[in-house]
Design a protein around this motif. Sequence first.
Motif: not given
Length: 148
Positions: A41-43, A92-94, A101-103, A106-110
Amino acid sequence: MLKRLLILAAPLLILAGAAHAAEKSGEKTKEVGQYVDLQPVALPLVFDGRLVNYVFVYVRVNLRNGADVIKIREKEPAFRDALVRAGHRTPFTVPGSWERVDEAKLSAAMAPAASVIAGAGNMTSVVVTSQAPQKRAMPPRPAVPTHP
């Protein structure tokens, strides 16, 4: 003929002996977990309200043992849709990096959406397995203030 047969069978006998020894010694083979791998997926990565790059992420949704993997894998498009929506809602910009992306973010949001899609109690975690930027990008310059 018998000599040739023994030469061909020797590697198989060695492997069978090693497997038998491991089984005897009580070694347990590591179980492979159940999961759903999402298509890339392109974010977007956004800085100061400007789109600066896209990062292609590969995400894995880990499932608990006993989950109906076949049924849940059929829902892969729904997982991707949830990921795209989350990534566009809050990129999810670092800070300081425009190529990843800020892994953790991303994990917490998903995770909440993945839990609902997979069904109650079927999802254990969401992890980013890999990521690749669309382009190698230098950090953008800050916007130049205009004077009235």
